[in-house]
Design a protein around this motif. Structure first.
Motif, PDB file in Angstrom:
ATOM      1  N   ARG A  79      60.892  82.837  46.331  1.00 18.71           N
ATOM      2  CA  ARG A  79      62.227  83.316  46.001  1.00 18.71           C
ATOM      3  C   ARG A  79      62.909  82.276  45.124  1.00 18.71           C
ATOM      4  NH1 ARG A  79      64.264  87.324  49.299  1.00 18.71           N
ATOM      5  NH2 ARG A  79      66.387  86.539  49.178  1.00 18.71           N
ATOM      6  N   MET A  80      63.762  82.756  44.250  1.00 21.66           N
ATOM      7  CA  MET A  80      64.499  81.867  43.368  1.00 21.66           C
ATOM      8  C   MET A  80      65.931  82.373  43.253  1.00 21.66           C
ATOM      9  SD  MET A  80      63.679  80.926  39.373  1.00 21.66           S
ATOM     10  CE  MET A  80      62.105  80.172  39.799  1.00 21.66           C
ATOM     11  N   ARG A  81      66.880  81.461  43.297  1.00 23.83           N
ATOM     12  CA  ARG A  81      68.284  81.823  43.096  1.00 23.83           C
ATOM     13  C   ARG A  81      68.692  81.348  41.702  1.00 23.83           C
ATOM     14  NH1 ARG A  81      72.866  81.403  47.640  1.00 23.83           N
ATOM     15  NH2 ARG A  81      71.531  83.121  48.330  1.00 23.83           N
ATOM     16  N   ILE A  82      69.093  82.305  40.850  1.00 19.69           N
ATOM     17  CA  ILE A  82      69.462  81.984  39.482  1.00 19.69           C
ATOM     18  C   ILE A  82      70.912  82.377  39.224  1.00 19.69           C
ATOM     19  CG2 ILE A  82      67.101  82.259  38.644  1.00 19.69           C
ATOM     20  CD1 ILE A  82      67.905  84.981  37.521  1.00 19.69           C
ATOM     21  N   GLU A  83      71.499  81.755  38.200  1.00 22.93           N
ATOM     22  CA  GLU A  83      72.868  82.074  37.799  1.00 22.93           C
ATOM     23  C   GLU A  83      72.850  82.582  36.356  1.00 22.93           C
ATOM     24  OE1 GLU A  83      76.824  79.666  38.486  1.00 22.93           O
ATOM     25  OE2 GLU A  83      75.868  78.992  36.635  1.00 22.93           O
ATOM     26  N   LEU A  84      73.459  83.763  36.146  1.00 23.46           N
ATOM     27  CA  LEU A  84      73.566  84.357  34.823  1.00 23.46           C
ATOM     28  C   LEU A  84      75.007  84.238  34.330  1.00 23.46           C
ATOM     29  CD1 LEU A  84      71.575  87.673  35.488  1.00 23.46           C
ATOM     30  CD2 LEU A  84      70.690  85.494  34.629  1.00 23.46           C
ATOM     31  N   PRO A  85      75.221  84.010  33.038  1.00 21.65           N
ATOM     32  CA  PRO A  85      76.592  83.971  32.520  1.00 21.65           C
ATOM     33  C   PRO A  85      77.210  85.366  32.507  1.00 21.65           C
ATOM     34  CG  PRO A  85      75.008  83.817  30.725  1.00 21.65           C
ATOM     35  CD  PRO A  85      74.216  83.759  31.990  1.00 21.65           C
ATOM     36  N   GLY A  86      78.468  85.454  32.882  1.00 25.15           N
ATOM     37  CA  GLY A  86      79.161  86.738  32.896  1.00 25.15           C
ATOM     38  C   GLY A  86      79.191  87.360  34.275  1.00 25.15           C
ATOM     39  N   ARG A  87      80.061  88.360  34.412  1.00 23.73           N
ATOM     40  CA  ARG A  87      80.203  89.067  35.684  1.00 23.73           C
ATOM     41  C   ARG A  87      79.057  90.061  35.890  1.00 23.73           C
ATOM     42  NH1 ARG A  87      85.060  88.387  38.177  1.00 23.73           N
ATOM     43  NH2 ARG A  87      86.690  87.334  36.982  1.00 23.73           N
ATOM     44  N   PHE A  88      79.036  90.628  37.092  1.00 26.12           N
ATOM     45  CA  PHE A  88      77.969  91.572  37.459  1.00 26.12           C
ATOM     46  C   PHE A  88      77.849  92.707  36.445  1.00 26.12           C
ATOM     47  CE2 PHE A  88      76.927  95.582  39.683  1.00 26.12           C
ATOM     48  CZ  PHE A  88      75.631  95.297  40.064  1.00 26.12           C
ATOM     49  N   GLU A  89      78.987  93.274  36.027  1.00 25.68           N
ATOM     50  CA  GLU A  89      78.953  94.418  35.126  1.00 25.68           C
ATOM     51  C   GLU A  89      78.276  94.085  33.802  1.00 25.68           C
ATOM     52  OE1 GLU A  89      81.519  93.260  36.705  1.00 25.68           O
ATOM     53  OE2 GLU A  89      82.750  94.819  37.633  1.00 25.68           O
TER      54      GLU A  89
ATOM     55  N   GLN B 107      61.101  84.699  29.917  1.00 26.13           N
ATOM     56  CA  GLN B 107      61.114  85.911  29.099  1.00 26.13           C
ATOM     57  C   GLN B 107      62.500  86.539  29.086  1.00 26.13           C
ATOM     58  OE1 GLN B 107      58.073  88.444  30.690  1.00 26.13           O
ATOM     59  NE2 GLN B 107      56.386  87.202  29.896  1.00 26.13           N
ATOM     60  N   LEU B 108      63.148  86.550  30.249  1.00 27.11           N
ATOM     61  CA  LEU B 108      64.496  87.100  30.349  1.00 27.11           C
ATOM     62  C   LEU B 108      65.464  86.327  29.450  1.00 27.11           C
ATOM     63  CD1 LEU B 108      66.636  88.925  31.747  1.00 27.11           C
ATOM     64  CD2 LEU B 108      66.793  87.167  33.523  1.00 27.11           C
ATOM     65  N   SER B 109      65.361  85.005  29.492  1.00 23.94           N
ATOM     66  CA  SER B 109      66.254  84.177  28.691  1.00 23.94           C
ATOM     67  C   SER B 109      66.059  84.428  27.197  1.00 23.94           C
ATOM     68  CB  SER B 109      66.004  82.697  29.019  1.00 23.94           C
ATOM     69  OG  SER B 109      66.840  81.869  28.255  1.00 23.94           O
ATOM     70  N   ARG B 110      64.794  84.510  26.758  1.00 26.48           N
ATOM     71  CA  ARG B 110      64.521  84.725  25.332  1.00 26.48           C
ATOM     72  C   ARG B 110      64.913  86.132  24.886  1.00 26.48           C
ATOM     73  NH1 ARG B 110      59.591  82.309  26.772  1.00 26.48           N
ATOM     74  NH2 ARG B 110      58.558  84.332  26.565  1.00 26.48           N
ATOM     75  N   THR B 111      64.612  87.122  25.732  1.00 28.90           N
ATOM     76  CA  THR B 111      64.848  88.518  25.355  1.00 28.90           C
ATOM     77  C   THR B 111      66.331  88.798  25.145  1.00 28.90           C
ATOM     78  OG1 THR B 111      62.878  89.247  26.549  1.00 28.90           O
ATOM     79  CG2 THR B 111      64.535  90.923  26.061  1.00 28.90           C
ATOM     80  N   TYR B 112      67.167  88.254  26.033  1.00 32.25           N
ATOM     81  CA  TYR B 112      68.600  88.565  25.970  1.00 32.25           C
ATOM     82  C   TYR B 112      69.436  87.390  25.467  1.00 32.25           C
ATOM     83  CZ  TYR B 112      67.099  92.678  28.451  1.00 32.25           C
ATOM     84  OH  TYR B 112      66.454  93.847  28.794  1.00 32.25           O
ATOM     85  N   ASN B 113      68.744  86.318  25.051  1.00 33.93           N
ATOM     86  CA  ASN B 113      69.429  85.154  24.479  1.00 33.93           C
ATOM     87  C   ASN B 113      70.541  84.650  25.397  1.00 33.93           C
ATOM     88  OD1 ASN B 113      69.890  83.158  22.549  1.00 33.93           O
ATOM     89  ND2 ASN B 113      71.422  84.397  21.464  1.00 33.93           N
ATOM     90  N   ILE B 114      70.188  84.436  26.670  1.00 39.48           N
ATOM     91  CA  ILE B 114      71.164  83.950  27.639  1.00 39.48           C
ATOM     92  C   ILE B 114      70.646  82.676  28.298  1.00 39.48           C
ATOM     93  CG2 ILE B 114      72.250  86.175  28.144  1.00 39.48           C
ATOM     94  CD1 ILE B 114      70.443  86.468  30.530  1.00 39.48           C
TER      95      ILE B 114
END
Length: 370
Positions: free
Chosen positions: A303-313, A277-284
């Motif tokens: 628990r799951m460890r995921i990687e998001l594109p971009g910095r924390f901000e 859902q997160l991936s679809r909602t924000y197209n990431i």
């Protein structure tokens, strides 16, 4: 049901003192299975032996079922008798069984009843009932040498129940057993907890024991309790060491412009496709670096460890979305600590390598998607 306050135990070792317990405060609620976990030398066995005063605390108090046991110790013969009576309400299961090889299984279970002065027929009837309860009725006339390790431990549990205790203490009761036998013994302890209303305090160094049978847990290090609470609370606590040990995940960022997040699933959130859902909602694009899932208390937790594109901000809003879905999210720091966005609440510090994301509600999906 069990409360220790400021419990301290200091051993004299030649010309020096060794502090095994250093001001331990512990509270075990009636009817729960409570696990104390830690490495060798953490003070676990000293703690459980102080609960029934097999070891006399150097200072502090131990209260079981509303009775201060430390007040009964060391005041002469009469006080000793009172302490012995109080101990009949506390059963104990040992790591190495402690059965008498010269006595049959039935006689081993009858032993504490003999000490209590129960008549022959009554104690035999009671012992047979207990052997049936632990699934060993057919082994009553066997000797310990004829039993497997798991069967010996079942005899030890039956013997611990002979005095109709309110509390059952287990000191590494499964550490000498193979995994399959360990599971059967843990299931037996859970069944006894539910059928008899027993409060169970168990000592272990095995994380699987906590995941399999415990309602609550405490982590001991160097004679102190550093974390405690229900398993669910601990998993939802930012920076919990015990949560990281129960469900270890690994993986590092693939580049400097990436945000790595540890996500904890429990309750209803564990069965929902939140990451997709997160991936679809924000197209990431989201990379899964590691995951650990299991069933605790009949509920799926992990628990799951995921990687998001971009910095924390750049990922404050997506991470807020995860939190809005009932998940716990912790950002794994890179070399430089991530900066808190202007106007956002400060994050709370977790253990080395993590930052707990501040409480935040994601904006409505329609707005976020614009």
């Amino acid at each position: 049901m069990i409360t220790t306050t400021g419990l301290t135990k200091v051993y004299q070792s030649r010309d020096r003192e060794v502090t095994a317990l250093d001001g331990v405060d512990l509270h075990v609620r009636e009817g729960e299975v409570y696990g104390v976990i830690g490495q060798s030398g953490a003070g676990k066995s000293s703690l459980i032996r102080c609960v029934n005063l097999l070891e006399r605390p150097t200072s502090g108090t131990v209260t079981v079922a509303g009775q201060d046991l430390t007040a009964l110790a060391g005041r002469g013969r009469r006080a000793g008798a009172e302490l012995r009576r109080a101990r009949t309400r506390i059963g104990m299961v040992f790591q190495h069984f402690n059965l008498l090889d010269s006595r049959t299984v039935l006689d081993n279970v009858e032993l504490p009843l003999e000490i209590l002065g129960v008549s022959g027929q009554a104690r035999t009837r009671k012992a047979k009932e207990l052997l049936d309860l632990v699934g060993l009725a057919e082994k009553a006339k066997s000797y310990p040498g004829q039993l497997s390790g798991g069967q010996k431990q079942r005899v030890g549990i039956a013997r611990a129940l002979a005095g109709d205790p309110q509390v059952l203490l287990s000191d590494e009761a499964t550490s000498a057993l193979d995994p399959e036998t360990t599971r059967s013994i843990l299931q037996l302890l859970r069944d006894l907890n539910q059928q008899l209303g027993l409060t169970v305090l168990l000592i272990t160094h095995e994380m699987d024991v906590v995941k399999t049978v415990c309602d609550s847990a405490a982590l001991m290090q160097r004679g102190r309790i550093v974390e405690s609470g229900t398993v669910g609370e601990l998993l939802a606590t930012p920076g919990s060491e015990l949560a990281h040990e129960l469900f270890p995940v690994g993986g590092t960022a693939s580049g400097p412009d990436r945000t790595v997040v540890d996500v904890t699933f429990h309750g209803e959130s564990a069965s929902r496709p939140v990451i997709s859902q997160l991936s679809r909602t924000y197209n990431i694009d989201i990379s899964i670096l590691g995951a650990a899932m299991d069933t605790v208390g009949g509920k799926q937790i992990g628990r799951m460890r995921i990687e998001l594109p971009g910095r924390f901000e750049e990922n404050v809003v997506p991470i807020g979305f995860l939190r809005e879905q009932g998940l716990q999210a912790e950002v794994v720091d890179g070399d430089p600590a991530p900066k808190t966005p202007a106007g956002a609440p400060a994050a709370t510090a977790g253990p080395a390598g993590t930052t707990a994301v501040p409480e935040q509600t994601a904006p409505p999906v329609k707005e976020a998607a614009k």
